[in-house]
Motif scaffolding. Structure first.
Motif, PDB file in Angstrom:
ATOM      1  N   GLY A  58     -69.943 -32.621 -16.122  1.00  0.00           N
ATOM      2  CA  GLY A  58     -68.534 -32.769 -16.462  1.00  0.00           C
ATOM      3  C   GLY A  58     -68.226 -31.926 -17.686  1.00  0.00           C
ATOM      4  N   LEU A  59     -67.096 -31.259 -17.680  1.00  0.00           N
ATOM      5  CA  LEU A  59     -66.747 -30.369 -18.788  1.00  0.00           C
ATOM      6  C   LEU A  59     -65.932 -31.066 -19.871  1.00  0.00           C
ATOM      7  N   ARG A  60     -65.536 -32.308 -19.613  1.00  0.00           N
ATOM      8  CA  ARG A  60     -64.871 -33.097 -20.643  1.00  0.00           C
ATOM      9  C   ARG A  60     -65.060 -34.569 -20.318  1.00  0.00           C
ATOM     10  N   LEU A  61     -65.291 -35.375 -21.337  1.00  0.00           N
ATOM     11  CA  LEU A  61     -65.405 -36.809 -21.116  1.00  0.00           C
ATOM     12  C   LEU A  61     -64.066 -37.344 -20.627  1.00  0.00           C
ATOM     13  N   ARG A  62     -64.118 -38.121 -19.567  1.00  0.00           N
ATOM     14  CA  ARG A  62     -62.890 -38.655 -18.991  1.00  0.00           C
ATOM     15  C   ARG A  62     -62.324 -39.762 -19.882  1.00  0.00           C
ATOM     16  N   GLU A  63     -61.029 -39.919 -19.787  1.00  0.00           N
ATOM     17  CA  GLU A  63     -60.348 -40.944 -20.574  1.00  0.00           C
ATOM     18  C   GLU A  63     -59.438 -41.768 -19.670  1.00  0.00           C
ATOM     19  N   GLN A  64     -59.264 -43.008 -20.054  1.00  0.00           N
ATOM     20  CA  GLN A  64     -58.310 -43.871 -19.369  1.00  0.00           C
ATOM     21  C   GLN A  64     -57.681 -44.783 -20.417  1.00  0.00           C
ATOM     22  N   GLU A  91     -93.382 -27.164 -10.300  1.00  0.00           N
ATOM     23  CA  GLU A  91     -93.909 -25.946  -9.685  1.00  0.00           C
ATOM     24  C   GLU A  91     -93.166 -25.519  -8.427  1.00  0.00           C
ATOM     25  N   ARG A  92     -92.666 -26.469  -7.644  1.00  0.00           N
ATOM     26  CA  ARG A  92     -92.049 -26.126  -6.363  1.00  0.00           C
ATOM     27  C   ARG A  92     -90.640 -26.687  -6.200  1.00  0.00           C
ATOM     28  N   LEU A  93     -90.297 -27.702  -6.946  1.00  0.00           N
ATOM     29  CA  LEU A  93     -89.006 -28.371  -6.777  1.00  0.00           C
ATOM     30  C   LEU A  93     -87.844 -27.436  -7.092  1.00  0.00           C
ATOM     31  N   GLY A  94     -86.860 -27.364  -6.176  1.00  0.00           N
ATOM     32  CA  GLY A  94     -85.653 -26.592  -6.440  1.00  0.00           C
ATOM     33  C   GLY A  94     -84.849 -27.201  -7.576  1.00  0.00           C
ATOM     34  N   LEU A  95     -84.083 -26.375  -8.274  1.00  0.00           N
ATOM     35  CA  LEU A  95     -83.332 -26.795  -9.466  1.00  0.00           C
ATOM     36  C   LEU A  95     -81.874 -26.403  -9.279  1.00  0.00           C
ATOM     37  N   THR A  96     -81.035 -27.402  -8.971  1.00  0.00           N
ATOM     38  CA  THR A  96     -79.636 -27.153  -8.632  1.00  0.00           C
ATOM     39  C   THR A  96     -78.721 -27.634  -9.737  1.00  0.00           C
ATOM     40  N   GLY A  97     -77.816 -26.780 -10.188  1.00  0.00           N
ATOM     41  CA  GLY A  97     -76.880 -27.131 -11.242  1.00  0.00           C
ATOM     42  C   GLY A  97     -75.445 -26.919 -10.830  1.00  0.00           C
ATOM     43  N   THR A  98     -74.562 -27.822 -11.261  1.00  0.00           N
ATOM     44  CA  THR A  98     -73.127 -27.706 -11.013  1.00  0.00           C
ATOM     45  C   THR A  98     -72.502 -26.878 -12.131  1.00  0.00           C
ATOM     46  N   ILE A  99     -71.932 -25.753 -11.765  1.00  0.00           N
ATOM     47  CA  ILE A  99     -71.292 -24.871 -12.743  1.00  0.00           C
ATOM     48  C   ILE A  99     -69.889 -24.525 -12.245  1.00  0.00           C
ATOM     49  N   ASN A 100     -68.909 -24.701 -13.119  1.00  0.00           N
ATOM     50  CA  ASN A 100     -67.501 -24.571 -12.764  1.00  0.00           C
ATOM     51  C   ASN A 100     -67.079 -23.106 -12.650  1.00  0.00           C
ATOM     52  N   SER A 101     -66.321 -22.808 -11.607  1.00  0.00           N
ATOM     53  CA  SER A 101     -65.840 -21.438 -11.400  1.00  0.00           C
ATOM     54  C   SER A 101     -64.473 -21.198 -12.026  1.00  0.00           C
ATOM     55  N   THR A 102     -63.848 -22.243 -12.549  1.00  0.00           N
ATOM     56  CA  THR A 102     -62.511 -22.104 -13.130  1.00  0.00           C
ATOM     57  C   THR A 102     -62.567 -21.721 -14.596  1.00  0.00           C
ATOM     58  N   PHE A 103     -63.520 -22.300 -15.325  1.00  0.00           N
ATOM     59  CA  PHE A 103     -63.558 -22.110 -16.771  1.00  0.00           C
ATOM     60  C   PHE A 103     -64.773 -21.321 -17.233  1.00  0.00           C
ATOM     61  N   ASN A 104     -65.293 -20.426 -16.382  1.00  0.00           N
ATOM     62  CA  ASN A 104     -66.401 -19.549 -16.747  1.00  0.00           C
ATOM     63  C   ASN A 104     -66.101 -18.142 -16.266  1.00  0.00           C
ATOM     64  N   GLU A 105     -66.999 -17.223 -16.572  1.00  0.00           N
ATOM     65  CA  GLU A 105     -66.862 -15.832 -16.143  1.00  0.00           C
ATOM     66  C   GLU A 105     -68.023 -15.453 -15.229  1.00  0.00           C
ATOM     67  N   PRO A 106     -67.788 -14.633 -14.198  1.00  0.00           N
ATOM     68  CA  PRO A 106     -68.859 -14.276 -13.264  1.00  0.00           C
ATOM     69  C   PRO A 106     -70.076 -13.657 -13.933  1.00  0.00           C
ATOM     70  N   PHE A 135     -56.018 -31.207 -18.668  1.00  0.00           N
ATOM     71  CA  PHE A 135     -56.773 -31.992 -19.645  1.00  0.00           C
ATOM     72  C   PHE A 135     -58.165 -31.388 -19.854  1.00  0.00           C
ATOM     73  N   THR A 136     -58.861 -31.098 -18.763  1.00  0.00           N
ATOM     74  CA  THR A 136     -60.161 -30.434 -18.889  1.00  0.00           C
ATOM     75  C   THR A 136     -59.990 -29.046 -19.464  1.00  0.00           C
ATOM     76  N   GLY A 137     -58.932 -28.362 -19.048  1.00  0.00           N
ATOM     77  CA  GLY A 137     -58.701 -27.002 -19.507  1.00  0.00           C
ATOM     78  C   GLY A 137     -58.433 -26.872 -20.991  1.00  0.00           C
ATOM     79  N   GLU A 138     -58.071 -27.970 -21.657  1.00  0.00           N
ATOM     80  CA  GLU A 138     -57.828 -27.897 -23.101  1.00  0.00           C
ATOM     81  C   GLU A 138     -59.082 -27.528 -23.877  1.00  0.00           C
ATOM     82  N   ASN A 139     -60.239 -27.683 -23.277  1.00  0.00           N
ATOM     83  CA  ASN A 139     -61.480 -27.277 -23.933  1.00  0.00           C
ATOM     84  C   ASN A 139     -61.716 -25.769 -23.847  1.00  0.00           C
ATOM     85  N   PHE A 140     -60.842 -25.067 -23.119  1.00  0.00           N
ATOM     86  CA  PHE A 140     -61.066 -23.653 -22.865  1.00  0.00           C
ATOM     87  C   PHE A 140     -59.821 -22.836 -23.216  1.00  0.00           C
TER      88      PHE A 140
END
Length: 477
Positions: A58-64, A91-106, A135-140
């Protein structure tokens, strides 16, 4: 005539967090941020011969109501940092990460994934996600600039641009002593130029071609746009449906779309998220599952969940009392900020009507209503029952496998690895050891730019769907 070989099951493990799956009050629950927790979880998954470990972000802690959610993990380390560290202890386990395409650069994302693929010797994967809320975009720097309807067009161009960077180093473009970084066989290596609507860049990509060529690409959206994006560009889709009818409909729909992009069924794996509760007997497991649901949906959690639908402050209501007699406020959700701000029900007024009728008919309190209307665990039963259920769904083309989310961190995967996995291995539907070294090997996927690799039998053509999809597992407040 020989019988058709069964499909091979793909299994992966989702490190919990940013949800109400975790039972925080369990004495066995540990830290979500200490590196030892990640190591224990990853080594269990690798011991069980899983395809990969999956990290959400998550790119920002959610609020309610102006407060940070109780269920958000504060201090969760950066995804790339965790995955790079885990590359050194697995040694063999795949490593998958969630990375946002809206607030990053290629360029920066491609460089990070190419580096991770080198460091792990070919085990990197990228879950491509989008974001549109201001709200999330305010960090960027460009916070909130992207209209919601443009999020997938940017994501598609983002991924295409990243692939151009990965492919800018031709295979064999580096001389034998490339480890020194001093000599190139071809002066064109790394050169790129992309001029498009969202990105206008050119230069040289400074990370040589990695063992997989490109990281394995995951996509997690379930909208029509998300399904189309997955069919066009993804290697695997993080699905939502863990039941037979809904799973087969989703499976058939997504696989059907592949032909329009010149792709075959084996080139996209469908891996729904799945939770589980085990017991020595089925009855014991169902008793434990009910208790887990009560611990996951506290009174406070139930009120917060209801506020998503009502779009009102309901803190004055008793979670053990009746549903609110006031109606939900229509329009954009303003009480929840962050990922949870998306209205989860298209017609809140109709949802409230149905829930009131259900609560009245069964005499349910707010908390009991939330427990009954949010999805229970996907797999409940003895190890044999759970193994049967998983195998049946995969063989029926409701999935190619599952991404398992335990309710205890970090040891919640241990029981599954010790009891269910051996039963699947005995059936001959799950590997007893890794046959390759890269994540593409585990998933039966070819390296881009090469002849198709030997494909896993886990991707038989999809059969006709039986019904429309059911609602997804309930997101946490």
């Amino acid at each position: 005539m020989s019988a058709k070989a069964p499909k091979q099951i793909h299994l992966a493990a989702h490190f919990p967090g940013v949800n109400n799956t975790t039972v925080w009050s369990d004495p066995a629950a540990g830290s979500h941020i200490d590196f030892d927790s990640f190591v224990h979880f990853a080594r269990t998954a690798e011991r069980a011969k899983f395809d990969f470990l999956f990290l959400a972000e998550g790119l920002r802690l959610r609020e309610q109501g102006g407060q940070i959610y109780d269920v958000d993990v504060v201090g969760r380390p950066d995804t790339f940092t965790v995955l790079a560290a885990l590359a050194a202890v697995t040694e063999r386990l795949g490593l998958t990460g969630t990375i946002n395409s809206t607030f990053n650069e290629p360029y920066e994302v491609a460089r990070q994934f190419a580096s991770l693929d080198h460091l792990s010797e070919g085990r990197a994967a990228w879950n491509v996600v989008t974001s549109w809320d201001a709200f999330t975009g305010e960090n960027f720097r460009r916070g909130g600039f992207l209209p919601r309807e443009d999020r997938y067009t940017r994501a598609q161009e983002f991924l295409a641009t990243a692939n151009e960077l990965f492919d800018s180093w031709e295979r064999g473009a580096v001389v034998a002593d490339a480890a020194s970084g001093r000599f190139l066989r071809d002066g064109r290596a790394g050169a790129f130029a992309h001029h498009g609507r969202h990105f206008d860049i050119e230069g040289r990509f400074n990370v040589p071609r990695s063992p997989q060529g490109r990281p394995v690409v995951f996509q997690a959206g379930d909208s029509d746009e998300g399904r189309e994006f997955a069919a066009a560009s993804a290697d695997a889709i993080f699905g939502r449906y863990g039941t037979l009818d809904a799973g087969r409909e989703f499976y058939a729909d997504v696989k059907r779309r592949l032909a329009a992009y010149g792709r075959t069924h084996v080139q996209l794996k469908i891996l729904p998220a799945a939770t589980f509760v085990l017991g020595d007997t089925d009855a014991e497991a169902h008793e434990a599952a009910y208790e887990v649901r009560r611990l996951q949906v506290s009174g406070q959690t139930a009120i917060k969940y209801l506020e998503h639908v009502w779009n009102r402050d309901l803190s004055a209501y008793d979670p053990d009392g009746p549903l609110p007699d006031v109606d939900p406020l229509p329009g954009e959700n303003t009480i929840a900020l962050g990922r949870a701000s998306v209205r989860q029900f298209r017609d809140p007024l109709e949802t409230a009507r149905r829930w009131r009728a259900l609560a009245e008919a069964k005499n349910l309190s707010i908390r009991e209503l939330v427990i009954s209307t949010t999805s229970e665990q996907t797999f409940i039963g003895s190890p044999a029952t759970v193994a049967d259920s998983i195998d049946a769904l995969v063989q029926a083309d409701a999935a190619d496998g599952f991404i398992l989310i335990p309710h205890i961190t970090p040891g919640g995967l241990d029981g599954f690895a010790d009891t269910v996995v051996p039963l699947l291995q005995e059936r001959g539907v799950f590997r007893t050891d890794y046959e390759g070294t890269t994540l593409r090997d585990h998933l039966g996927l070819a390296v881009p730019g090469t002849e198709p690799a030997r494909q896993s039998t886990a991707s038989a053509p999809a059969r006709t769907a039986a019904s429309a999809p059911s609602p997804s597992p309930a997101p946490a407040p």
